[in-house]
Design an enzyme around this catalytic site. Structure first.
Site, short mmCIF file in Angstrom:
data_model
loop_
_atom_site.label_atom_id
_atom_site.label_comp_id
_atom_site.label_asym_id
_atom_site.label_seq_id
_atom_site.Cartn_x
_atom_site.Cartn_y
_atom_site.Cartn_z
N HIS A 139 -45.06 -7.39 -7.63
CA HIS A 139 -43.85 -6.58 -7.39
C HIS A 139 -44.16 -5.09 -7.49
O HIS A 139 -43.62 -4.29 -6.73
CB HIS A 139 -42.74 -6.98 -8.37
CG HIS A 139 -42.15 -8.32 -8.05
ND1 HIS A 139 -41.60 -9.15 -8.98
CD2 HIS A 139 -42.04 -8.98 -6.87
CE1 HIS A 139 -41.18 -10.26 -8.40
NE2 HIS A 139 -41.43 -10.18 -7.12
N GLU A 192 -48.95 -18.75 -2.07
CA GLU A 192 -47.89 -19.33 -2.92
C GLU A 192 -48.24 -20.77 -3.31
O GLU A 192 -47.92 -21.22 -4.41
CB GLU A 192 -46.53 -19.29 -2.21
CG GLU A 192 -46.01 -17.88 -1.91
CD GLU A 192 -45.41 -17.16 -3.12
OE1 GLU A 192 -45.40 -17.71 -4.24
OE2 GLU A 192 -44.97 -15.99 -2.94
N HIS A 242 -45.57 -10.50 1.26
CA HIS A 242 -45.32 -10.86 -0.13
C HIS A 242 -46.43 -11.77 -0.70
O HIS A 242 -46.96 -11.53 -1.78
CB HIS A 242 -43.95 -11.53 -0.25
CG HIS A 242 -43.64 -12.01 -1.63
ND1 HIS A 242 -43.52 -11.15 -2.70
CD2 HIS A 242 -43.49 -13.26 -2.13
CE1 HIS A 242 -43.27 -11.85 -3.80
NE2 HIS A 242 -43.25 -13.14 -3.48
N GLU A 273 -33.36 -21.30 -13.55
CA GLU A 273 -34.39 -20.34 -13.93
C GLU A 273 -34.21 -19.74 -15.31
O GLU A 273 -34.19 -18.53 -15.48
CB GLU A 273 -34.47 -19.22 -12.88
CG GLU A 273 -35.80 -18.51 -12.93
CD GLU A 273 -36.09 -17.66 -11.72
OE1 GLU A 273 -36.50 -18.21 -10.72
OE2 GLU A 273 -35.87 -16.44 -11.80
N ARG A 325 -39.26 -22.51 -14.89
CA ARG A 325 -39.28 -22.03 -13.50
C ARG A 325 -39.92 -20.65 -13.39
O ARG A 325 -40.46 -20.29 -12.34
CB ARG A 325 -37.84 -22.02 -12.96
CG ARG A 325 -37.78 -21.92 -11.46
CD ARG A 325 -36.43 -22.38 -10.94
NE ARG A 325 -36.26 -22.02 -9.56
CZ ARG A 325 -35.20 -22.33 -8.84
NH1 ARG A 325 -34.22 -23.04 -9.38
NH2 ARG A 325 -35.10 -21.97 -7.58
N ARG A 351 -15.73 -21.80 1.29
CA ARG A 351 -16.16 -22.22 -0.06
C ARG A 351 -17.27 -23.26 -0.06
O ARG A 351 -17.46 -23.98 -1.02
CB ARG A 351 -14.99 -22.71 -0.90
CG ARG A 351 -13.97 -21.64 -1.16
CD ARG A 351 -13.21 -21.91 -2.45
NE ARG A 351 -12.36 -20.78 -2.76
CZ ARG A 351 -11.15 -20.61 -2.24
NH1 ARG A 351 -10.67 -21.50 -1.41
NH2 ARG A 351 -10.44 -19.56 -2.57
N LYS A 394 -32.23 -21.53 -4.11
CA LYS A 394 -31.91 -20.10 -4.18
C LYS A 394 -31.58 -19.60 -2.79
O LYS A 394 -32.35 -19.83 -1.84
CB LYS A 394 -33.11 -19.32 -4.69
CG LYS A 394 -33.31 -19.35 -6.17
CD LYS A 394 -34.35 -18.30 -6.49
CE LYS A 394 -34.85 -18.38 -7.89
NZ LYS A 394 -35.96 -17.43 -8.10
N ASN A 449 -43.57 -17.52 -11.08
CA ASN A 449 -43.78 -16.08 -10.88
C ASN A 449 -45.19 -15.64 -11.26
O ASN A 449 -45.45 -14.43 -11.37
CB ASN A 449 -42.75 -15.26 -11.66
CG ASN A 449 -41.38 -15.38 -11.03
OD1 ASN A 449 -41.25 -15.30 -9.81
ND2 ASN A 449 -40.37 -15.60 -11.84
N LYS A 499 -42.71 -28.15 -7.21
CA LYS A 499 -41.52 -27.30 -7.35
C LYS A 499 -40.31 -28.14 -7.72
O LYS A 499 -39.47 -27.72 -8.53
CB LYS A 499 -41.28 -26.45 -6.09
CG LYS A 499 -40.22 -25.39 -6.38
CD LYS A 499 -40.24 -24.18 -5.51
CE LYS A 499 -39.11 -23.24 -5.93
NZ LYS A 499 -38.82 -22.20 -4.95
N HIS A 518 -46.67 -12.58 -9.77
CA HIS A 518 -45.57 -11.76 -9.24
C HIS A 518 -45.33 -10.49 -10.06
O HIS A 518 -44.85 -9.49 -9.52
CB HIS A 518 -44.28 -12.58 -9.16
CG HIS A 518 -44.29 -13.57 -8.03
ND1 HIS A 518 -45.21 -14.58 -7.93
CD2 HIS A 518 -43.50 -13.70 -6.94
CE1 HIS A 518 -44.98 -15.30 -6.84
NE2 HIS A 518 -43.95 -14.78 -6.22
#
Ligand code: NAD
Length: 344
Positions: free
Chosen positions: A236, A173, A249, A221, A225, A109, A131, A229, A211, A232
């Protein structure tokens, strides 16, 4: 350099070029891959003091960011009898940090997690935000958790062994953050070629600060946030159409930013001159800037496959000048298609 990430009881620090010694109570398992371990494991081991050290190696590659690697890692943690006082250390790029953070969040946990990112992308982006996760056959990062590390150590010297394309992907990025949040940082990219450790440390620090600010305002998010993207939405689709096998990426994000900029120019939010400046910076770091769209209609339809296209609306994040952003999920289809046609 030390940057504090303020998340109340989950606060931690990101140390940049400060990995002199890490002393930890209890057992420590370092999760890494064969490539990174060959290059940087001994560097870490020399600086790590703890009761007992275990090394767990998983194969290199995004395709191993999955539940069977998680299972393999957990198995070794149980056999080595790590307990709640133990720590997992990620030593690697974003793949290793995502999977290690996820294992740390679920093992008994939740146990301590320290992140030592070794790619520029993982240092500027994956090191802050909490994340974690793995992929499955339904998509990328669909299984995971939000779990904050106890500390992050970013060493600019790790990047000396990084292939140029991987470095460029990290730059993309970082430029993304500069364009949407920090004009001064963008100018820094224009004026520097990031050949020295101190230049690299500067941009890592600035990106971590940006960030951290965004995440502090929006840990899970729901709002600002999403600005991270930028590029992106287009990226994608490009990654999807090329089966994730042509572009890294960050490279797809570079092309995506050029496309988003085209849309922003059409909307009068960005001048053609500013769009050209962004393009020139991306080109300077060897990033691809164009993708030949075969079918505008198909490309447009594929926006809807993105898990971030909530409630059937396509969200576009664009620069508003350099250093600011605007977000819209209400852009006229014809205008978006004009941008797509410009890339045919
Ligand atoms: P990666 O982890 O696959 O690393 C890229 C390559 O560089 C790998 O082959 C790796 O072994 C190698 N490498 C790592 N460090 C090296 C070094 N110092 N010298 C030489 N080679 C080195 O890829 P990445 O670009 O670091 O990360 C991409 C992953 O990160 C994706 O899975 C993505 O989903 C995830 N990600 C997560 C977040 C987050 O917020 N959690 C943010 C961005 C990306």
């Amino acid at each position: 350099m030390k940057i504090d990430i303020d998340l109340k009881e989950k606060s931690y620090s990101v140390f940049i070029d400060e990995l002199a010694k890490i002393s930890l109570p209890g057992k420590v398992a370092i999760i890494t891959n064969p490539k990174v371990s060959g290059l940087w494991l001994s560097y870490l081991l020399e600086r790590l003091e703890c009761e007992q050290k275990f090394i767990i190696t998983i194969p290199d590659g995004e395709e191993y960011k999955n539940l069977s690697s998680v299972e393999q890692i957990l198995e070794q943690l149980f056999s080595s009898k790590l307990d709640r006082k133990s720590t997992l250390i990620a030593l690697g790029g974003g793949v290793i940090s995502d999977i290690t953070g996820f294992c740390a969040s679920i093992y008994e946990r939740g146990i301590n997690f320290i992140n030592i990112p070794t790619t520029l992308l993982a240092q500027v982006d994956a090191s802050v935000g909490g994340k974690t996760g793995v992929n499955n056959r339904f998509g990328k990062n669909l299984i995971g958790s939000f779990y904050q590390p106890r500390a992050v150590y970013c060493e600019s010297k790790f990047l000396s062994t990084l292939p140029a394309r991987e470095f460029g992907a990290g730059v993309a990025e970082a430029v993304k953050m500069a364009v949407t949040f920090d004009k001064e940082l963008f100018e820094y990219f224009c004026e520097h070629d990031l050949k020295s450790d101190s230049e690299v440390a500067h941009i890592i620090a600035k990106c971590v600060e940006i960030k951290a600010g965004v995440v502090a305002r929006d840990e899970r998010e729901n709002g600002v946030r999403a600005v991270l993207n930028y590029g992106h939405t287009f990226a994608h689709v490009i990654e999807n159409l090329t089966n994730y096998s042509v572009y890294l990426h960050g490279e797809a994000v570079a092309i995506g930013m050029v496309m988003a900029n085209d849309l922003a120019v059409r909307l009068g939010k960005l001048s053609a001159n500013e769009a050209e400046k962004i393009r020139a910076v991306l080109a300077k770091f060897g990033l691809p800037l164009s993708y030949k769209i075969q079918s505008v209609d198909k490309f447009y339809e594929m926006f809807y496959l993105d898990k971030k296209s909530a409630s059937g609306k396509i969200k576009f994040i664009m620069p508003k000048g350099i250093g600011d952003f605007f977000v819209s999920d209400d852009i006229d289809e014809n205008l978006v298609k004009s941008t797509l046609r410009a890339f045919q």
